[in-house]
Design an enzyme around this catalytic site. Structure first.
Site, PDB file in Angstrom:
ATOM      1  N   GLY A  48      -4.216  -3.678   2.970  1.00 46.79           N
ATOM      2  CA  GLY A  48      -3.068  -2.784   2.882  1.00 46.79           C
ATOM      3  C   GLY A  48      -2.058  -3.068   3.970  1.00 46.79           C
ATOM      4  O   GLY A  48      -1.049  -2.382   4.075  1.00 46.79           O
ATOM      5  N   CYS A  49      -2.324  -4.083   4.781  1.00 44.78           N
ATOM      6  CA  CYS A  49      -1.391  -4.504   5.826  1.00 44.78           C
ATOM      7  C   CYS A  49      -0.761  -5.829   5.408  1.00 44.78           C
ATOM      8  O   CYS A  49      -1.455  -6.708   4.918  1.00 44.78           O
ATOM      9  CB  CYS A  49      -2.112  -4.724   7.160  1.00 44.78           C
ATOM     10  SG  CYS A  49      -2.792  -3.233   7.879  1.00 44.78           S
ATOM     11  N   GLU A  50       0.551  -5.951   5.615  1.00 49.50           N
ATOM     12  CA  GLU A  50       1.210  -7.227   5.348  1.00 49.50           C
ATOM     13  C   GLU A  50       0.698  -8.297   6.299  1.00 49.50           C
ATOM     14  O   GLU A  50       0.436  -9.417   5.905  1.00 49.50           O
ATOM     15  CB  GLU A  50       2.722  -7.076   5.510  1.00 49.50           C
ATOM     16  CG  GLU A  50       3.460  -7.169   4.215  1.00 49.50           C
ATOM     17  CD  GLU A  50       4.942  -6.952   4.391  1.00 49.50           C
ATOM     18  OE1 GLU A  50       5.561  -7.582   5.267  1.00 49.50           O
ATOM     19  OE2 GLU A  50       5.477  -6.153   3.620  1.00 49.50           O
TER      20      GLU A  50
END
Length: 134
Positions: A48-50
């Site tokens: 869910g993190c770039e």
């Protein structure tokens, strides 16, 4: 709920910054102080993190202590001030934490892009999952 001493230090330091450039430099400095993970395991990766972010946590005397890592400098800084706020909390305090409010208190929320804010929320959600599973 009183703030952990590291969180109070962060608040004091960021409050002394007159503008975004100074806050950004301070954020990079905090990121340099981040305690590195011994190893980056796929199981510790935050989805869910770039940017790539890894998180591990352990409970000590009913309080949680986390370590995190990222290759992105700005994200390391955000992780460092996040850990300053959450390390030493009980699971119930962690569950009740308003992370958006914490970044607003630091004067960082307006500069957090939607993807970074989403990534920090993903980190907090993983912290909560770890604390609930224990």
């Amino acid at each position: 709920m009183s703030l952990p001493s590291a969180a109070q230090q962060a608040l004091d330091a960021f409050a002394a910054c007159p503008g975004w450039e100074q806050r950004a430099r301070l954020l990079m400095h905090w990121g340099e102080r981040l305690e590195l993970l011994a190893e980056r395991r796929e199981a510790d990766r935050v989805h869910g993190c770039e940017s790539q972010v890894w998180l591990s946590g352990e409970r000590q005397d009913d309080r949680w202590h986390f370590r995190a890592s990222s290759d992105a400098r700005l994200i390391r800084g955000l992780l460092a001030v996040l850990l300053a706020r959450v390390n030493g909390l009980h699971a119930s305090e962690l569950a009740a934490l308003d992370i958006a409010d914490w970044f607003a208190q630091l004067g960082l929320s307006r500069q957090l892009s939607p993807s970074r804010a989403s990534g920090m929320n993903a980190v907090v959600q993983q912290m909560r999952r770890l604390s609930e599973a224990a």
